[in-house]
Motif scaffolding. Structure first.
Motif, PDB file in Angstrom:
ATOM      1  N   THR A   3       0.834  -1.201   0.000  1.00  0.00           N
ATOM      2  CA  THR A   3       0.000   0.000   0.000  1.00  0.00           C
ATOM      3  C   THR A   3       0.875   1.260   0.000  1.00  0.00           C
ATOM      4  O   THR A   3       0.533   2.264  -0.613  1.00  0.00           O
ATOM      5  CB  THR A   3      -0.952  -0.015   1.217  1.00  0.00           C
ATOM      6  OG1 THR A   3      -1.747  -1.198   1.147  1.00  0.00           O
ATOM      7  CG2 THR A   3      -1.866   1.190   1.221  1.00  0.00           C
ATOM      8  N   ASP A  61      -6.028  -1.375  -4.632  1.00  0.00           N
ATOM      9  CA  ASP A  61      -5.386  -1.837  -3.411  1.00  0.00           C
ATOM     10  C   ASP A  61      -6.211  -2.933  -2.763  1.00  0.00           C
ATOM     11  O   ASP A  61      -7.280  -2.665  -2.212  1.00  0.00           O
ATOM     12  CB  ASP A  61      -5.190  -0.664  -2.445  1.00  0.00           C
ATOM     13  CG  ASP A  61      -4.209  -1.001  -1.341  1.00  0.00           C
ATOM     14  OD1 ASP A  61      -3.581  -2.073  -1.406  1.00  0.00           O
ATOM     15  OD2 ASP A  61      -4.077  -0.196  -0.403  1.00  0.00           O
ATOM     16  N   ASP A  62      -5.727  -4.141  -2.821  1.00  0.00           N
ATOM     17  CA  ASP A  62      -6.354  -5.292  -2.147  1.00  0.00           C
ATOM     18  C   ASP A  62      -7.734  -5.658  -2.664  1.00  0.00           C
ATOM     19  O   ASP A  62      -8.321  -6.609  -2.185  1.00  0.00           O
ATOM     20  CB  ASP A  62      -6.533  -5.012  -0.644  1.00  0.00           C
ATOM     21  CG  ASP A  62      -5.238  -5.195   0.096  1.00  0.00           C
ATOM     22  OD1 ASP A  62      -4.324  -5.821  -0.470  1.00  0.00           O
ATOM     23  OD2 ASP A  62      -5.132  -4.700   1.232  1.00  0.00           O
TER      24      ASP A  62
HETATM   25 MG    MG Z   1      -2.085  -2.689   2.181  1.00  0.00          MG
END
Ligand code: MG
Ligand code: ATP
Ligand code: ZN
Lengths: 391, 197
Positions: free
Chosen positions: A37, A317-318
């Motif tokens: 991240t 992100d994810d």
């Molecule tokens: Mg992360």
């Protein structure tokens, strides 16, 4: 636009690392808390000069150091440019464009456009109004960098007006009508700037989101996006807005004295999403809410592309692993190679092998970036990383 | 670490704006190396300035006399008063040698967050002065920050009854935040536009 490289110096858990982005899609793999991240955050900072995780630059600088740096080489239709941002523990920043320090932050904004889509965005529908305002404001900064300034001004007026209401609360007096009227006028002037821009952006985003939503949901559902400004005006004339503000401020005057905080203005706006005339917030199933957020993100990409006339980057992100294969494919098909995409994940197994083959895969481990040169060997039908929230 | 008198000196220097621990240490060590006479002159200058410099009773600019040089200068144009935030602005404007009118120093900006209300600024004396002297024009030269805009709004409103009020862009802050720019001025101008009828 295409971000060719990202170099970090003493940023978060990166001491000195450089990432060359060699494909339209880059997948960043790593265990938890390794710095995935953080990489996207660096791109986000070059793009918006803001991080969604912190307002304190001290958090962004490698522990034990006083300054950190982010540098990126960006290719746009108009040419190649180098963007630089120096962050200091004491909060002072330097923005650098093509090696030249810029006097104003504004001069770096709007050069690198990004759309961020993370698992927290799935809260966009269900969460509080604050999240929706932030989402819209971030989009606005991408569309018109000046908005960052306009919003900052509004917030400063708000802080001053609140301080005035509080100081008089403290010594149980009422602020003079004269002084309060002064801040009312400023709240109105800066507030109208915010409202008009929010309304304009939503009006342009809405048809795009509706079209995407129909495509993803298979035409079964009708989405509506409605801006719910705290202050409403019948017409879009400046005078009408001013009048609407003054009327509402007058109405809420007693409540403001009692709560000693400003209750009127765009800091209390909301955005409503309805599916088939039902508020998605209360009634939408998780699947419906996800389809909606996905449609919003695709609409964001498209709107930025239309207005900026260049394709923004997509930062996932994810989130990809949290979408089921169908939605994953819908997303990846929609973006194709049109939008450069950075994807973080803890497991490659969650991806369709077809997409993996066309992506650059890098591994992140404790602030070190390793580019995998050899093609990845994946066992076919590898079980997807199990996740309870999958739909 | 430092012997007590030296530590005290560093401590005092560090209170000055823009002076961090390192600079304070460098200055203190430098001071120790200078001849006694020089340091005495410095100390004397500090004491004198503090004791003798006050505000002009007319315009509130810093001066050692009851009325400042600018206000006493017979060659200045008395029909013009330029309103500025503090004496630094007077000095900056004087350096340009463009302006030949008089000044009025406000002493700050309206800012509830800092506990500054209009009464704490030299606004009442300004109104009285304008009422008394009847200048043809008051130029507001106040930085266009939120607080500057608010103060301009307030003062402008009060003065309009007595004289012509104009404003100039002044004191654009450097570095730092997202700042005022041509784009912002333009955007504002566009905002106020009307359709031709
Ligand atoms: Mg992360
Ligand atoms: N200023 C800093 N200095 C040093 N390390 C930091 C700093 N800020 C964050 N970190 C470290 O960075 C790591 C978190 O990185 P990041 O949020 O990118 O993780 P991630 O790879 O995305 O993990 P997850 O899969 O859990 O989302 C943590 O180990 C944290 O301690
Ligand atoms: Zn004077």
């Amino acid at each position: 636009m295409y971000l060719k490289s990202l170099s970090l110096r003493q940023f978060r858990n990166y001491d000195q690392q450089c990432l060359h982005l060699s494909a339209a899609k880059t997948i960043i793999v790593g265990d938890n808390a390794q710095g995935k991240t953080n990489l996207l955050e660096a791109v986000e900072l070059l793009s918006t000069l803001q991080s969604h995780r912190t307002n304190r630059d001290g958090d962004l600088v490698l522990n034990g150091e006083t300054t950190g740096q982010i540098h990126g080489i960006l290719e746009r239709q108009m040419g190649t440019m180098e963007l630089g941002l120096t962050l200091r523990r004491n909060g002072r920043r330097t923005v650098i464009l093509n090696g030249q320090t810029q006097r104003r932050y504004l001069d770096l904004l709007g050069l690198l456009n990004t759309v961020r889509f993370s698992s927290t965005d799935l809260e966009l529908v269900r969460g509080g109004p604050e999240q929706r305002r932030q989402w819209l404001d971030r989009l606005l900064t991408q569309l018109e960098p000046l908005y960052a300034h306009i919003w900052q001004q509004y917030q400063q007026v708000l802080r001053q007006r609140n301080a005035l209401l509080k100081s008089h609360h403290a010594n149980s007096t009422r602020p003079s009508q004269e002084e309060l009227a002064l801040w009312d006028a400023q709240l109105t002037a800066t507030g109208i700037r915010v409202i008009r821009r929010r309304s304009r952006a939503l009006a342009r985003l809405s048809p795009l989101a509706i079209a995407w939503h129909q495509l993803i949901s298979g035409c079964r559902e009708t989405l509506e996006i409605r801006y719910l400004p705290n202050v409403k005006s019948e017409t879009d004339h400046l005078e009408a807005w001013q009048q609407a503000f003054l009327v509402k401020i007058e109405e809420r005057m007693m409540a403001e004295y009692h709560q000693h905080t400003s209750l009127v203005g765009p800091h209390r706006d909301d955005i409503e999403f309805t599916i088939n005339n039902t508020p998605a917030r209360q009634y939408g199933s998780q699947g419906q809410q996800r389809t909606l957020v996905l449609a919003l993100k695709l609409a964001e990409l498209e709107l930025i592309e239309q207005i900026v006339r260049d394709s923004p980057l997509l930062l996932l992100d994810d989130v990809l692993a949290e979408l089921d294969l169908k939605r994953q494919n819908q997303l990846l098909e929609a973006i194709q190679d049109r939008f450069q995409t950075l994807i973080t994940t803890t497991h490659l197994g969650a991806f369709d092998a077809h997409w993996l083959r066309h992506s650059q895969v890098v591994t992140v481990e404790s602030g070190r970036i390793m580019t995998d040169q050899q093609p990845l060997i994946l066992t076919p039908n590898q079980p997807h990383h199990s996740n309870a929230t999958k739909i | 670490m430092y012997t007590l008198p030296l530590a005290r000196l560093i401590e005092q220097l560090q209170r000055l704006p823009g002076v961090g621990p390192k600079t304070a240490q460098r200055l203190a060590l430098y001071i120790l190396q200078r001849p006694d006479t020089e340091i005495q002159a410095l100390a004397q200058a500090l004491m004198d300035a503090k004791e003798k410099v006050g505000q002009c009773s007319v315009c509130f600019h810093l001066t050692a006399d009851p009325i400042c040089e600018i206000c006493l200068d017979p060659t200045r144009d008395r029909h013009l008063i330029c309103l500025v935030i503090d004496s630094r602005d007077v000095i900056a404007l004087e350096k340009t040698r463009e302006y030949r009118g008089l000044y009025h120093v406000l002493g700050g900006l309206i800012s509830p967050m800092d506990g500054i209300s209009p009464e704490q600024l030299n606004i009442q004396p300004l109104i009285q002065r304008v009422h008394r002297e009847r200048p043809e024009e008051v130029i507001l030269a106040i930085s266009p920050s939120v607080e500057g805009e608010t103060t301009t709004l307030y003062v402008g409103h009060l003065l309009k009854a007595f004289t012509r009020v104009t404003r100039i862009a002044f004191g654009l802050p450097m570095g730092g935040d997202l700042e005022y720019a041509d784009e912002i001025t333009l955007a504002r101008a566009l905002e106020g536009r009307r359709e031709l009828d």
